[in-house]
Design a protein around this motif. Structure first.
Motif, PDB file in Angstrom:
ATOM      1  N   GLN A  56       0.825  -1.210   0.000  1.00 28.51           N
ATOM      2  CA  GLN A  56       0.000   0.000   0.000  1.00 28.51           C
ATOM      3  C   GLN A  56       0.857   1.256   0.000  1.00 28.51           C
ATOM      4  O   GLN A  56       0.482   2.275  -0.556  1.00 28.51           O
ATOM      5  CB  GLN A  56      -0.915   0.008   1.214  1.00 28.51           C
ATOM      6  CG  GLN A  56      -2.052  -0.975   1.121  1.00 28.51           C
ATOM      7  CD  GLN A  56      -2.879  -1.006   2.396  1.00 28.51           C
ATOM      8  OE1 GLN A  56      -2.533  -0.368   3.384  1.00 28.51           O
ATOM      9  NE2 GLN A  56      -3.957  -1.767   2.377  1.00 28.51           N
ATOM     10  N   ARG A  57       2.009   1.162   0.626  1.00 26.91           N
ATOM     11  CA  ARG A  57       2.885   2.317   0.725  1.00 26.91           C
ATOM     12  C   ARG A  57       3.568   2.625  -0.600  1.00 26.91           C
ATOM     13  O   ARG A  57       3.746   3.775  -0.969  1.00 26.91           O
ATOM     14  CB  ARG A  57       3.932   2.070   1.808  1.00 26.91           C
ATOM     15  CG  ARG A  57       4.728   3.282   2.172  1.00 26.91           C
ATOM     16  CD  ARG A  57       5.727   3.032   3.292  1.00 26.91           C
ATOM     17  NE  ARG A  57       5.229   2.143   4.306  1.00 26.91           N
ATOM     18  CZ  ARG A  57       5.940   1.138   4.841  1.00 26.91           C
ATOM     19  NH1 ARG A  57       7.176   0.943   4.456  1.00 26.91           N
ATOM     20  NH2 ARG A  57       5.436   0.361   5.748  1.00 26.91           N
ATOM     21  N   TYR A  58       3.970   1.574  -1.349  1.00 23.22           N
ATOM     22  CA  TYR A  58       4.796   1.804  -2.524  1.00 23.22           C
ATOM     23  C   TYR A  58       4.086   1.610  -3.851  1.00 23.22           C
ATOM     24  O   TYR A  58       4.574   2.047  -4.873  1.00 23.22           O
ATOM     25  CB  TYR A  58       6.026   0.891  -2.472  1.00 23.22           C
ATOM     26  CG  TYR A  58       6.928   1.227  -1.323  1.00 23.22           C
ATOM     27  CD1 TYR A  58       7.591   2.447  -1.278  1.00 23.22           C
ATOM     28  CD2 TYR A  58       7.097   0.347  -0.263  1.00 23.22           C
ATOM     29  CE1 TYR A  58       8.396   2.765  -0.226  1.00 23.22           C
ATOM     30  CE2 TYR A  58       7.907   0.658   0.804  1.00 23.22           C
ATOM     31  CZ  TYR A  58       8.560   1.865   0.818  1.00 23.22           C
ATOM     32  OH  TYR A  58       9.356   2.184   1.864  1.00 23.22           O
ATOM     33  N   VAL A  59       2.960   0.927  -3.870  1.00 21.20           N
ATOM     34  CA  VAL A  59       2.239   0.696  -5.119  1.00 21.20           C
ATOM     35  C   VAL A  59       1.058   1.660  -5.157  1.00 21.20           C
ATOM     36  O   VAL A  59       0.305   1.756  -4.201  1.00 21.20           O
ATOM     37  CB  VAL A  59       1.735  -0.768  -5.193  1.00 21.20           C
ATOM     38  CG1 VAL A  59       0.903  -0.989  -6.443  1.00 21.20           C
ATOM     39  CG2 VAL A  59       2.909  -1.718  -5.156  1.00 21.20           C
ATOM     40  N   PRO A  60       0.895   2.387  -6.265  1.00 19.81           N
ATOM     41  CA  PRO A  60      -0.233   3.319  -6.332  1.00 19.81           C
ATOM     42  C   PRO A  60      -1.559   2.564  -6.295  1.00 19.81           C
ATOM     43  O   PRO A  60      -1.710   1.509  -6.900  1.00 19.81           O
ATOM     44  CB  PRO A  60      -0.040   4.035  -7.668  1.00 19.81           C
ATOM     45  CG  PRO A  60       0.892   3.200  -8.446  1.00 19.81           C
ATOM     46  CD  PRO A  60       1.689   2.397  -7.472  1.00 19.81           C
ATOM     47  N   ALA A  61      -2.499   3.122  -5.560  1.00 16.31           N
ATOM     48  CA  ALA A  61      -3.810   2.477  -5.406  1.00 16.31           C
ATOM     49  C   ALA A  61      -4.632   2.672  -6.675  1.00 16.31           C
ATOM     50  O   ALA A  61      -4.572   3.705  -7.327  1.00 16.31           O
ATOM     51  CB  ALA A  61      -4.536   3.087  -4.211  1.00 16.31           C
TER      52      ALA A  61
END
Length: 101
Positions: A75-80
């Motif tokens: 969640q922190r590094y992959v765009p939602a």
């Protein structure tokens, strides 16, 4: 050079200049001792872990925690991705001038 230091040199066969020559050996011995004590500590912890009766539950908890950490990292590094309902609402708003029929 005092008489005591001469006696020490005569006894050990080393002079004052030998300190620098022994430095790599002393550093290597210190690193080896540190590594050995670290391995000993790790082995003690592993042995204490193996004798626990709740090892299955402990491993399941660890697996859950790793999954949760992985989820948070993604969640922190992959765009939602955009929400499906939000996308439909945006398309409907853009077609407001057009009739549905």
């Amino acid at each position: 050079m005092s008489t005591e230091s001469r006696d020490a040199v005569a006894h050990t066969g080393r002079g004052a200049g030998d300190e620098h020559e022994d430095e790599p050996l002393l550093i290597a011995a210190g690193v080896a001792d540190l590594a050995f004590s670290g391995i000993g500590t790790a082995l003690k912890r592993a042995r204490a872990l193996l004798v626990r009766s709740d090892l299955v539950e402990l491993s399941q908890d660890g697996r859950k925690e790793l999954k949760q950490r992985g989820r948070l990292a993604l969640q922190r590094y992959v765009p939602a991705s955009e929400s499906h309902l939000e996308l439909l609402a945006r398309r409907a708003a853009s077609r407001s001038g057009q009739s549905d029929v």
